[in-house]
Design an enzyme around this catalytic site. Structure first.
Site, PDB file in Angstrom:
ATOM      1  N   GLU A 249       0.824  -1.216   0.000  1.00  0.00           N
ATOM      2  CA  GLU A 249       0.000   0.000   0.000  1.00  0.00           C
ATOM      3  C   GLU A 249       0.856   1.263   0.000  1.00  0.00           C
ATOM      4  O   GLU A 249       0.544   2.243  -0.684  1.00  0.00           O
ATOM      5  CB  GLU A 249      -0.947  -0.003   1.201  1.00  0.00           C
ATOM      6  CG  GLU A 249      -1.979  -1.114   1.201  1.00  0.00           C
ATOM      7  CD  GLU A 249      -3.044  -0.923   0.126  1.00  0.00           C
ATOM      8  OE1 GLU A 249      -3.052   0.131  -0.550  1.00  0.00           O
ATOM      9  OE2 GLU A 249      -3.881  -1.836  -0.045  1.00  0.00           O
TER      10      GLU A 249
ATOM     11  N   ARG B 106       0.733   3.794  -3.290  1.00  0.00           N
ATOM     12  CA  ARG B 106       0.115   5.091  -3.000  1.00  0.00           C
ATOM     13  C   ARG B 106       1.158   6.189  -2.800  1.00  0.00           C
ATOM     14  O   ARG B 106       1.056   7.265  -3.403  1.00  0.00           O
ATOM     15  CB  ARG B 106      -0.774   4.987  -1.756  1.00  0.00           C
ATOM     16  CG  ARG B 106      -1.885   3.954  -1.876  1.00  0.00           C
ATOM     17  CD  ARG B 106      -2.894   4.095  -0.752  1.00  0.00           C
ATOM     18  NE  ARG B 106      -3.735   2.896  -0.637  1.00  0.00           N
ATOM     19  CZ  ARG B 106      -4.955   2.882  -0.121  1.00  0.00           C
ATOM     20  NH1 ARG B 106      -5.506   3.997   0.332  1.00  0.00           N
ATOM     21  NH2 ARG B 106      -5.641   1.753  -0.031  1.00  0.00           N
TER      22      ARG B 106
ATOM     23  N   ASP C 281      -5.189 -10.143  -7.878  1.00  0.00           N
ATOM     24  CA  ASP C 281      -5.587  -9.347  -9.040  1.00  0.00           C
ATOM     25  C   ASP C 281      -4.434  -8.645  -9.745  1.00  0.00           C
ATOM     26  O   ASP C 281      -4.186  -8.832 -10.939  1.00  0.00           O
ATOM     27  CB  ASP C 281      -6.665  -8.336  -8.653  1.00  0.00           C
ATOM     28  CG  ASP C 281      -6.302  -7.519  -7.415  1.00  0.00           C
ATOM     29  OD1 ASP C 281      -5.282  -7.833  -6.761  1.00  0.00           O
ATOM     30  OD2 ASP C 281      -7.036  -6.570  -7.087  1.00  0.00           O
TER      31      ASP C 281
ATOM     32  N   GLU D 134     -12.233   0.544 -10.232  1.00  0.00           N
ATOM     33  CA  GLU D 134     -11.862  -0.411 -11.277  1.00  0.00           C
ATOM     34  C   GLU D 134     -12.738  -0.329 -12.529  1.00  0.00           C
ATOM     35  O   GLU D 134     -12.229  -0.390 -13.662  1.00  0.00           O
ATOM     36  CB  GLU D 134     -11.877  -1.840 -10.719  1.00  0.00           C
ATOM     37  CG  GLU D 134     -10.743  -2.159  -9.770  1.00  0.00           C
ATOM     38  CD  GLU D 134     -10.944  -1.584  -8.379  1.00  0.00           C
ATOM     39  OE1 GLU D 134      -9.958  -1.423  -7.637  1.00  0.00           O
ATOM     40  OE2 GLU D 134     -12.118  -1.281  -8.031  1.00  0.00           O
TER      41      GLU D 134
END
Length: 675
Positions: free
Chosen positions: A306, A310, A439, A575
């Protein structure tokens, strides 16, 4: 002129071996015979020529013509490479060392692409069209330019030191990488689709600087839908500024904030969004906070994945768009502090890092890391190495990908969700999904291949094999509308469950098709984006839940989409809008813009908080009471609204997809090509 002896020889029998000619010196000279002069030699050659048969003369003329044509062709083909080598050597004398073999495909500005229609001959449906622009409303302040990095940053790459003159990309016509052509189930894929060189090389002294070229372009007009996105961003930013400034996430209902890492996640995530939207005032306020208040020397645990996508991704992207060295210095700081995560027996990184103490560890409940997390940090660390010249960042993440490439436990390219940091082996075998925990592994296979100039064939092979695995094991069609969806496989049993996270896949497939992969990827993308849209359209609020289940059998009164009570929340995820952006950019089909517009209107209707900000909701099936959760995720500003703005733009040069690749948090990073 001929003597009697010559006449006698001519009258002799036809069968003879020699002809004798006798000339007297006086006669020869007086008659202009051989005297070694140029005039005599020309006449002698002409006589010899006339003595040849017509066929012999034709053959000789043809050979001379053929050699002349070959000479012209050789001169044409060799002239430009010699000039290129000469200019390249001059450039190398002016620049500092760079990572071998790599440079930026394009400068960190947003100029028109030199080759925006890659592979259009093979895939007609991929023609990116540029509809007419509205004549009014300009994007951003007139003096807000996308600039290259500043000259005062001393980096070890050509891009960062050649800021005044932007060289056109030179295609090496005799490039040795021709051996890298890949054939995958009938698809021939050229690994290098870099921009073609211009036919005439512009002299360096005549080239304008990138900033000057940007100034010469007219400001890009925006439309009403983009204005609506800007208004939504400003409303969200108002809530964050008023109630959560400098903190990780806004709690808009309680007018407070929540902390995850204590590093201003929302602010950093939104930096490049503000730049792209042209919000100069908001950007400058945020920059001051980064300069004065963003400190990474804290005794705090952060999640490697993360914080990479980010924070590191956001800082690198903002550096490239703005040219401000502040953001690169901060990126180097956080990048170095995340490196202890890779100090494991297997080189598979731990999930958590204490950026103040320089220690790392797995989660308290397991020694496993998720596959998506350890394979979705590569774009950012590779780019950090390219900018700084320090290979340790790229080496660490490349080792992870090479290791995963060799592992057993895959199912036709599909990977399990967990990997052990001690043994380096997959765990919890037999469960395969394109949703949470797996994913972005598939997303980053393709995007690393694109980022690296389409040279790293192992990445492409793994991606192509995985998509075939998806088709074989995970694709099904629902009833009654026969929507194509991606389910899950658990120990041989298929589940018709699909996370909203999987809606990244249509955009990724379209991006691959745009970069030369098989056309059936685009067809699958078109089918899947229809499904993702229906995950919104078939719900009462017009907003998708976090997870849906599809009906495999027709039942009276039932829709394709079924929602379980535990799955009906909406987190303002990006998404579907992300994939709509890719689909519109590559096809020009206005329906994708219309679908995105519906989603934005429903966000405004059910998640907007009057005092500032937007909130995730617990119940997408209850329009009268969607049960707000009092939390605005940082990715709503970093991803969702950014993709909305780009979706509604008809300007393909606004983050040109032949020049930039988005990380999984929607932060654009430059594409490289080989030197």
């Amino acid at each position: 002129m001929y003597s009697a002896a010559a006449a006698a020889a001519a009258a002799s029998p036809p069968r003879r071996d020699f002809i004798s000619v006798t000339l007297s010196p006086e006669e020869a000279v007086g008659a202009g015979g051989y005297n070694n002069s140029k005039a005599w030699r020309r006449r002698s050659c002409w006589r010899k020529w006339k003595q040849l048969s017509r066929l012999q003369r034709s053959v000789i003329l043809f050979l001379f013509a053929f050699l002349a044509v070959c000479g012209v062709i050789s001169y044409t083909s060799m002239g430009e490479p010699w000039k290129s080598l000469t200019n390249k050597s001059l450039d190398d004398q002016r620049t500092e060392p760079e990572i071998p073999g790599l440079k930026l495909a394009n400068p960190a500005v947003l100029p028109a692409p030199q080759k925006a229609d890659a592979n259009l001959g093979d895939y007609p449906e991929l023609s990116p069209q540029k509809p007419p622009k509205p004549p009014h409303i300009r994007r951003g302040p007139s003096n807000l330019q996308i600039k290259p990095p500043r000259k005062d940053v001393r980096l070890k790459t050509r891009h960062d030191n050649s800021r005044v003159v932007e060289e056109p990309v030179q295609a090496d016509k005799e490039e040795k990488t021709e051996k890298s052509v890949i054939s995958w189930r009938g698809a021939v894929i050229e690994p290098d689709q870099s921009t073609e060189p211009p036919s005439i090389k512009i002299k360096e002294s005549e080239k304008p600087s990138s900033v000057e070229a940007e100034d010469q372009k007219e400001p890009v007009p925006i439309n009403e839908r983009q204005m609506a996105v800007i208004e939504a961003f400003r409303h969200a930013w108002k809530g964050y500024k008023d109630f959560a400034w400098g903190h990780d996430e806004l709690k808009p209902l309680s007018k407070s904030y929540s902390e995850w890492f204590g590093l201003g996640l929302t602010l950093i995530d939104a930096l490049d969004t503000m730049w792209i939207l042209g919000l100069k005032e908001e950007f400058e306020e945020a920059r001051k906070w980064v300069a004065n208040d963003l400190v990474f020397d804290k005794n705090v645990d952060v999640n490697l994945f993360e914080s990479t996508i980010r924070i590191l991704g956001g800082l690198l992207s903002t550096y490239h768009l703005s040219g401000d060295s502040l953001f690169l210095e901060k990126a180097k700081d956080i990048g170095n502090r995340l490196m202890p995560a890779f100090k494991t027996p297997s080189k598979i990184p731990y999930s958590d890092v204490n950026i103040g103490r320089g220690t790392a560890h797995p989660p308290r409940w397991t020694s496993d890391s998720t596959v998506a997390e350890v394979t979705s940090i590569q774009l950012e660390f590779r780019e950090l190495s390219r900018l700084t010249g320090d290979e340790k960042f790229q080496k660490a993440v490349d080792e992870v990908m090479k290791h995963v490439h060799t592992l057993s436990g895959k199912n036709d390219g599909l990977v399990p969700m967990f990997i052990n940091t001690n043994s380096g082996q997959f765990t919890h075998l037999g469960v395969y999904t394109l949703g949470a925990r797996a994913d972005s592994y598939y997303e980053y296979l393709l995007k690393q291949w694109i980022q690296g100039g389409k040279k790293e064939n192992e990445l492409l092979e793994d991606y192509m094999r995985a998509i075939e695995g998806v088709k074989k094991h995970l694709l099904q069609r629902s009833e009654p509308k026969k929507l194509t969806f991606v389910g899950e496989l658990a120990h041989g049993h298929f589940s018709a469950k699909m996370d909203h996270l999987v809606c990244f896949l249509p955009g990724t497939l379209a991006l691959g098709a745009h970069n030369g992969l098989t056309a059936d990827h685009m067809k699958l993308a078109e089918a899947l984006i229809e499904t993702c849209y229906q995950m919104y359209a078939q719900v009462e609020t017009g907003l998708s839940p976090e997870i849906v289940h599809f009906n495999l059998h027709a039942q009276k009164g039932h829709k394709d989409v079924e929602i379980k009570p535990a799955d009906r929340h909406n987190l303002l995820r990006p998404e579907t809008v992300e994939s709509l952006f890719y689909m519109y950019r590559f096809t020009g089909d206005k329906k994708y813009q219309d679908w995105g517009w519906e989603i934005l209107q429903n966000f405004n209707k059910y998640t907007r908080v009057p005092t500032g900000g937007y909130t995730s909701i617990n119940n997408v099936q209850n329009p009268s009471n969607p049960e707000p959760r009092d939390k605005m995720e940082s990715f709503f500003l970093g991803e969702t609204l950014k993709y909305m703005f780009l979706l509604f733009s008809d300007d393909i040069d606004l983050i040109n997809l032949d020049k930039y690749v988005f990380n999984t948090e929607a932060h654009p990073l430059p594409i490289w090509v080989s030197a």
